[in-house]
Design a protein around this motif. Sequence first.
Motif, PDB file in Angstrom:
ATOM      1  N   ASP A 231       1.098  -0.926   0.181  1.00 51.17           N
ATOM      2  CA  ASP A 231      -0.290   0.207  -0.043  1.00 51.17           C
ATOM      3  C   ASP A 231       0.604   1.263  -0.181  1.00 51.17           C
ATOM      4  OD1 ASP A 231      -2.255   1.624  -0.273  1.00 51.17           O
ATOM      5  OD2 ASP A 231      -2.291   1.872   2.105  1.00 51.17           O
TER       6      ASP A 231
ATOM      7  N   THR B 179       1.972   8.232  -1.478  1.00 51.72           N
ATOM      8  CA  THR B 179       2.236   9.320  -3.101  1.00 51.72           C
ATOM      9  C   THR B 179       3.625   9.577  -2.700  1.00 51.72           C
ATOM     10  OG1 THR B 179      -0.343   9.700  -3.317  1.00 51.72           O
ATOM     11  CG2 THR B 179       0.849  11.637  -4.134  1.00 51.72           C
TER      12      THR B 179
ATOM     13  N   LEU C 195       5.313   8.335  -5.398  1.00 47.98           N
ATOM     14  CA  LEU C 195       4.422   6.642  -6.569  1.00 47.98           C
ATOM     15  C   LEU C 195       5.283   6.074  -7.719  1.00 47.98           C
ATOM     16  CD1 LEU C 195       2.624   4.262  -6.364  1.00 47.98           C
ATOM     17  CD2 LEU C 195       1.357   5.733  -6.618  1.00 47.98           C
TER      18      LEU C 195
ATOM     19  N   THR D 128      -3.407   1.974  -3.901  1.00 43.40           N
ATOM     20  CA  THR D 128      -2.871   3.112  -3.043  1.00 43.40           C
ATOM     21  C   THR D 128      -4.227   3.967  -3.225  1.00 43.40           C
ATOM     22  OG1 THR D 128      -1.549   4.929  -4.227  1.00 43.40           O
ATOM     23  CG2 THR D 128      -3.422   3.617  -6.026  1.00 43.40           C
TER      24      THR D 128
ATOM     25  N   SER E 264      -3.467   7.373  -4.085  1.00 44.84           N
ATOM     26  CA  SER E 264      -2.785   8.165  -4.129  1.00 44.84           C
ATOM     27  C   SER E 264      -4.114   9.052  -6.202  1.00 44.84           C
ATOM     28  CB  SER E 264      -1.470   8.078  -5.403  1.00 44.84           C
ATOM     29  OG  SER E 264      -1.316   7.450  -4.596  1.00 44.84           O
TER      30      SER E 264
END
Length: 301
Positions: A204, A207, A220, A245, A247
């Motif tokens: 996980d 960002t 990322l 993620t 992000s």
Amino acid sequence: MNQFQGYRLIDAGSGRRLEAVGALRLDRPAPGAEHFTRDPGAWAGAIAWDAGEGWHLAGGTPAADVDPFVIDVAGVAMEIRRAGSGQIGLFPEHALHAEWLRAAVRSRMADADQPAAPGGAPDDAPPSVLNLFAYTGLATLVAAQAGAAVVHVDASRPSVQWGRHNADLAGLAANPIRWIVDDALAFVRRESRRGRRYDGLILDPPTYGHGGHGRTAWRLEDGIAELLDACAGIAATDAFWLVSTHSPGWDAGRLARPVASALDLEDAEVEGLDVALTAESGAVLPLGAAARVDPLASERR
């Protein structure tokens, strides 16, 4: 199983989310909540968090300290605290993967038809699972409860300590869990040199990561392909993968592509999921994306 026994999403909108966590009603940022709120009246009296202000009540009055308390999420105990960063020790959307994760672990046990032995794994070597960017341990505890031997890695010492405490609370302290404070990529590279292989990998990544203490700053966009390639080098042939993620800009398709590339799969062989929670008000809160791969899933159908 109700995955959210101690957690409720009440409303979301205008860049915020309103949550009930145990007895607390919290108002926190949620960049994905771009629509208007559906239940404006429900927000009155909530404890809010804002950068630069910390936790506060309406009018900017500092919110009183609250003792940590324990809730049940996805069948495991998790301690909730109001951290100075605005976090509470839980990403509730991770609970959406709990049943998938349990099934993936159990299908790799010596006798998949038998439940994990209470307080530990089966007599044979349990499935090995690596959890990177593991935070306070929800996925670690779910996998351990299902019968896996888990290696829990996070660069934050307080988060790892919090995870160990959660294991105690969940009655899983005696299960085979290694708690490691380290940089994710550096740890994976060392495991590769040691010849280690894992039956499951959970990632996980954030960002951004600040680096420090000899660690390279993480982004990322720049680092995900290298990290996934390194993880592929320590994955067993039929390993399962759960990559998520939070992000902005990373939807299911975008996340699935580097996972497929690292595993030498077609994009369609990776299950991409746009992750969201629906509030009691009916508002939908986007919370990122996930990519899942389980070569043994067809055997469970």
